[in-house]
Design an enzyme around this catalytic site. Structure first.
Site, PDB file in Angstrom:
ATOM      1  N   LYS A 142     -14.737  67.086 -99.547  1.00 54.64           N
ATOM      2  CA  LYS A 142     -15.480  68.150 -98.869  1.00 54.64           C
ATOM      3  C   LYS A 142     -16.876  68.253 -99.492  1.00 54.64           C
ATOM      4  O   LYS A 142     -17.021  68.127-100.715  1.00 54.64           O
ATOM      5  CB  LYS A 142     -14.698  69.453 -99.031  1.00 54.64           C
ATOM      6  CG  LYS A 142     -15.224  70.667 -98.317  1.00 54.64           C
ATOM      7  CD  LYS A 142     -14.256  71.830 -98.539  1.00 54.64           C
ATOM      8  CE  LYS A 142     -14.685  73.118 -97.852  1.00 54.64           C
ATOM      9  NZ  LYS A 142     -13.688  74.206 -98.076  1.00 54.64           N
ATOM     10  N   SER A 199     -12.272  76.373 -94.184  1.00 57.49           N
ATOM     11  CA  SER A 199     -13.574  75.760 -94.089  1.00 57.49           C
ATOM     12  C   SER A 199     -13.532  74.246 -94.308  1.00 57.49           C
ATOM     13  O   SER A 199     -14.508  73.550 -94.071  1.00 57.49           O
ATOM     14  CB  SER A 199     -14.503  76.382 -95.148  1.00 57.49           C
ATOM     15  OG  SER A 199     -13.989  76.184 -96.468  1.00 57.49           O
ATOM     16  N   SER A 218      -8.623  77.981 -96.850  1.00 61.44           N
ATOM     17  CA  SER A 218      -9.327  76.811 -96.328  1.00 61.44           C
ATOM     18  C   SER A 218      -8.617  75.495 -96.588  1.00 61.44           C
ATOM     19  O   SER A 218      -8.950  74.484 -95.974  1.00 61.44           O
ATOM     20  CB  SER A 218     -10.734  76.741 -96.934  1.00 61.44           C
ATOM     21  OG  SER A 218     -11.472  77.894 -96.599  1.00 61.44           O
TER      22      SER A 218
END
Length: 573
Positions: free
Chosen positions: A48, A122, A146
């Site tokens: 990420k 996210s 997330s």
């Protein structure tokens, strides 16, 4: 110099294997190779883009924030040292603030099953590239869910470790005291291997810690909590899917226990509706105070809320959180694990962008409290709904229960028979998990009265047996309804190639110490022999003497004992 392909905000970006390029922010021109050997050798991963990779910009989905680190995040370095190779950086809700995957100037990441729907966030890009098999696993982060919501919405596994088990050094913080690095994979076994390689106390992480991990599986007759109130926000398909999942946990030996969800729900609300939101502002205060206009809405408004609270407000909120934690702790006296929907509903990207705050809040209905109350969690696939969209459940335990949760999560996942992620690949054979110490066991295949829900199933469960998988024999068997048996029983007979069919069965695993007493209960003409499965493996299972099927009804065409019982019941009515 790292060679890379970068996606500019607003661009379609480079195409990636025919899949949505919005999942990637930076795709390396060639993978960053890990060590030549190690427990993760041969596996490819993505990180990420709030996690540092040396020589690659870290943007946190905000181009004005971008900086190029000179060192890998601690967790990235550990994975490279374990032999994994890094493919690139993935898209996210800006500053990891969101649970839906649409809050990025690089574009929304679509659901891997239907591009009209949100991917969850996210860690949206990380989940997408794993679900579509562009990466074997990926790193996300998890503050409010997330590392779980995107897993549940994309039919993959998401491990949210105990806080501090994985170092967050080199990760752009969202709310540093509760942040976790999370792991996405298509199977629990891969995710658990990654967790073992990545974990380790890091004295340079302010919130790192050494934890004593539970290494014994949950009891065979485990008790699982179910919230006293469940809200699916009008999504009836998700409600039905969760009810089905509860039934499957019961088949695995679980007993549902209703728990008071109010302290958990109130703790969850504190994350954004109290002074605790100030920690999100503090995480990027230096940048935000000078570049507020560069932050997308509604992230900008959420971060700006943090300015309004005093230090005393923050202390009050933390005190209230601890009080709620004390109330919630009482549930562990009655349960071994808590089971909740990972996400209570699916939303289209269009609907999310029209109502970005409320619908995002709905997605976190069963996730926001977990890090605040210092729990471990794993999201595992549960089913594909009638509309084809995935549904997942999250198993939650006390800090340090990470591998214990993984063991139950793996058995649950494999019992579903779902494909891997958004591919059509079948689940592989179940694997032993690292750090889970269990007594010697034996697997036995059952085809009739011992199936889950059938009259003799208790002979398995009372010996601590666990359902491992539902599968079929190789196509070399015939199934007969044996006359005069009470309760009714089938006879399974192996025949010459081309003369049989695949017969439905279940594989149960029981402690070896109890296997002898189980076999002693099996009456002639039945016995235990070696059965060949559809995947080519052989296991111990129920077989029948050939002489016993003379004159018995051949029910092979029905494909299994459940179908025969159902047909017989229908005929009787």
């Amino acid at each position: 110099m790292v060679h890379e392909q970068a996606v500019r905000p607003g661009d379609a970006g480079p195409r990636v294997e025919g899949r949505a390029s919005a999942a990637w922010i930076t795709r390396l021109a060639s993978p960053l190779a890990g060590a030549g050997a190690g427990p993760l050798a041969g596996l490819r991963f993505a990180a990420k883009d709030n996690i540092d990779v040396a020589g690659v910009p870290t943007t946190a989905a905000c181009l004005a924030f971008a900086r190029t680190p000179t060192a890998h995040a601690h967790v990235v370095q550990r994975l490279l040292d374990a032999g994994a190779s890094l493919l690139g950086k993935t898209n996210l809700d800006q500053f990891a603030c969101g649970l839906n995957g649409t809050r990025s100037p690089y574009g929304p990441v679509p659901n891997s099953f239907d591009p009209r729907y949100v991917s969850g966030g996210s860690s949206s890009g990380s989940a997408y590239v794993v679900a579509t098999a562009q990466a074997d696993f990926a790193l996300g982060t998890d503050t409010a869910g997330s590392g779980r919501v995107p897993a549940g919405l994309n039919n993959i596994v998401g491990i949210k470790p105990s806080r501090g088990l994985l170092s967050a050094r080199g990760v752009v913080p969202a709310a540093q005291s509760v942040d976790c690095v999370s792991i996405f994979a298509r199977t629990v076994a891969v995710a658990a291997r990654v967790l073992q390689a990545a974990m380790g106390f890091d004295p340079e992480d302010p919130y790192g810690r050494s934890l004593a991990l539970a290494t014994a599986p949950l009891p065979a007759g485990f008790r699982f909590g179910v919230p006293s109130t469940l809200n699916f926000f009008g999504d009836t398909l998700s409600r039905a899917a969760f009810e089905q999942a509860v039934g499957q946990l019961c088949v695995l030996g679980g007993e549902p226990i209703e728990i008071d969800y109010r302290p958990l729900a109130e703790a969850a609300a504190l994350l954004y509706d109290s002074a605790l939101v100030a920690e999100r502002y503090a995480a990027v205060r230096g940048f935000f105070d000078t570049h507020e206009a560069e932050v997308v809405e509604p992230v900008r408004s959420i971060l700006a809320q943090g300015r309004a609270y005093s230090a005393a407000d923050f202390v009050d909120a933390r005190t209230r959180l601890h009080a709620l934690g004390q109330q919630a702790a009482a549930m562990w006296n009655d349960i071994d694990v808590l089971a909740v929907p990972t996400a209570p509903a699916h939303y289209t990207i269009e609907a999310m962008q029209a109502d970005p705050v409320m619908l995002n809040r709905n997605l976190g209905e069963y996730t926001n409290f977990v890090n605040l109350l210092d729990y471990a969690a794993i999201s595992v696939p549960a089913s594909l709904r009638a509309d084809g969209l995935p549904f997942g459940i999250t198993l939650i335990g006390r800090a340090g229960s990470d591998f214990q949760l993984a063991e139950l999560g793996q058995r649950f996942h494999h019992a579903t028979g779902l494909p891997l992620g958004a591919t059509r690949e079948p689940l592989p054979a179940i694997e032993p998990l690292p750090l889970v110490a269990a007594p010697p066991t034996v697997q036995v295949a059952v085809v009739g009265a011992h199936l889950s829900g059938m009259p003799l199933n208790s002979q398995l469960t009372e010996r601590g047996a666990r359902l491992v998988a539902a599968t079929h024999t190789s196509p070399d068997y015939r199934l007969y309804a044996l006359p005069g048996t009470v309760p009714p029983k089938p006879g399974l007979l192996r025949v010459a190639a081309g003369e049989g069919a695949a017969i439905a069965l279940e594989i149960w695993e029981m402690p070896l110490a109890h296997y002898g007493s189980f076999v002693a209960l099996i009456p002639a003409p039945l016995g235990i022999g070696s059965l060949r499965l559809a995947d080519g493996r052989s296991v111990q299972g129920f077989v029948c003497e050939a002489l016993a099927v003379a004159g018995a009804d051949d029910i092979t065409a029905l494909g299994g004992w459940r179908a025969y019982i159902a047909a017989r019941s229908a005929a009787a009515t």
